[in-house]
Design a protein around this motif. Sequence first.
Motif, mmCIF file in Angstrom:
data_model
loop_
_atom_site.group_PDB
_atom_site.id
_atom_site.type_symbol
_atom_site.label_atom_id
_atom_site.label_comp_id
_atom_site.label_asym_id
_atom_site.label_seq_id
_atom_site.Cartn_x
_atom_site.Cartn_y
_atom_site.Cartn_z
ATOM 1 N N LEU A 133 0.847 -1.198 0.000
ATOM 2 C CA LEU A 133 0.000 0.000 0.000
ATOM 3 C C LEU A 133 0.879 1.244 0.000
ATOM 4 C CD1 LEU A 133 -2.426 -1.211 2.821
ATOM 5 C CD2 LEU A 133 -2.863 -1.264 0.347
ATOM 6 N N THR A 134 0.282 2.410 -0.286
ATOM 7 C CA THR A 134 1.063 3.643 -0.166
ATOM 8 C C THR A 134 1.460 3.810 1.292
ATOM 9 O OG1 THR A 134 -0.953 4.914 0.171
ATOM 10 C CG2 THR A 134 -0.062 4.853 -2.088
ATOM 11 N N SER A 135 2.669 4.297 1.514
ATOM 12 C CA SER A 135 3.155 4.488 2.877
ATOM 13 C C SER A 135 4.271 5.519 2.851
ATOM 14 C CB SER A 135 3.698 3.174 3.445
ATOM 15 O OG SER A 135 4.853 2.787 2.721
ATOM 16 N N PHE A 136 4.626 6.002 4.053
ATOM 17 C CA PHE A 136 5.838 6.806 4.143
ATOM 18 C C PHE A 136 7.012 5.838 4.212
ATOM 19 C CE2 PHE A 136 2.732 9.807 6.002
ATOM 20 C CZ PHE A 136 2.917 10.837 5.087
ATOM 21 N N LEU A 137 7.890 5.884 3.214
ATOM 22 C CA LEU A 137 9.062 5.017 3.219
ATOM 23 C C LEU A 137 10.167 5.685 4.023
ATOM 24 C CD1 LEU A 137 9.297 3.953 -0.538
ATOM 25 C CD2 LEU A 137 8.319 2.665 1.373
ATOM 26 N N PRO A 138 10.924 4.903 4.804
ATOM 27 C CA PRO A 138 12.072 5.488 5.501
ATOM 28 C C PRO A 138 13.029 6.122 4.486
ATOM 29 C CG PRO A 138 11.849 3.130 5.993
ATOM 30 C CD PRO A 138 10.783 3.462 5.022
ATOM 31 N N ALA A 139 13.681 7.211 4.913
ATOM 32 C CA ALA A 139 14.420 8.073 3.982
ATOM 33 C C ALA A 139 15.525 7.327 3.214
ATOM 34 C CB ALA A 139 15.019 9.244 4.752
#
Length: 293
Positions: A133-139
Motif C-alpha cells: 500500500l502507499t506508505s511513508f518510506l524510511p528516507a
Amino acid sequence: MILLDGKKTSEAIQQEIAAEVADIKANGGKVPHLAAILVGNDGGSVTYVTNKVLACERVGFGSTLVRYEDDVTEEELLSKIQELNESKEVDGFIVQLPLPKHINTQKVLEAVDPKKDVDGFHPANVGRMVAGLTSFLPATPYGILQLIERYGIETSGKHCVVIGRSNIVGSPMSILMAKAAYPGNATVTLCHRNTVDLAYHTRQADIIIAAVGIPGLITADMVKEGAVVIDVGTTRVPDATRKSGYRLRGDVDFDNVAPKCSYITPVPGGVGPLTIAMLLKNTLRAAKKEVYA
Ligand code: ADP
C-alpha cells in the motif's frame, strides 16, 4: 563505470520540491511544515536535526524544532507528540533517534500519528509498505529507490543481494526490491551476520546493496563484473589529515570494486545526501495527503 551522484540527485529533488512549494504559495495554499523533536546534546543528532531544519528553509517549508534535555520524561515526550499529532500547522514530524535509555523508543514511535510519520518508522507504515500500500518510506530506502529510478537502472528479474537486515535499511530494502513494481521485480537475497559464505551470495548479484557498517567488507573478489553496487555504510574512521579528525568509509572497498561495476555509489556523496531530500519529499506528501488519501 557510472558514478551514482547522490549529491546532484538530492539537489535536483530539493529543487523540484522548492518549485512545488512556490506553486502552493502562489495559489495561496498552506506551506508544508515539518517539526523535529530533539532530546539531549549528542553532536551527531544535533547536526542531523539542524541540517533537516536548514533544508526546510531552503525549499520554503515551515519548520519547528522542539528541544529537550536528556532528563525529559517519557510522559513529557508523549504529550508533545500528542500536541503535534493534533496540530493543524504541522504536516509531519520526526523524533530524532537515539533517545536516552530511560525512554521506551518503540512506545514513542508508536505514539506518532502514522499520517504524520514522515520517518516511516511507525508499524502502520511498515505494515502498509509490506502489504504494497502507499506508505511513508524510511528516507534511506526511499533515496536508494530514487537513485535507481533516476539513473534508469534495470531491476526486473535481476538478482539483488541486500547485506544487513536493520529495520531502517536492509529489511525494507529487501522488501521493496522484490515488490511487483519498478524499481523492484528483483529476485532478492537478504544476507546478515549469520550468513554463511557472504561472498558466495554477492558473487551472484547483479545488484548489491550493502548496509552493514563494516568498512571495506565488500572486496573486489566478491563482486561480479558489471554489477550495480550501492553502499549505504558510513563509518567514521580516524584520519589525522582531516580537520574533523575522521573521514567516512563505506562498506565497499571502493577503489578496487569500482572498476568492475556498471554503477556504483561513492561514500560520501552517494546514498547519504538523499536522506534529507526524501524526508522533505515525505513531508510534502504528508501535506498533500498523498499517502493516506
Ligand atoms: P544500518 O542502520 O546501516 O542498517 P545496523 O547497524 O542497524 O545498520 O545494521 C547492521 C546490519 O549488518 C545488521 O543487520 C547485521 O546483521 C548486519 N551485519 C553485521 N555484520 C555482518 C557481516 N559480517 N556480514 C553480513 N552482515 C552483517
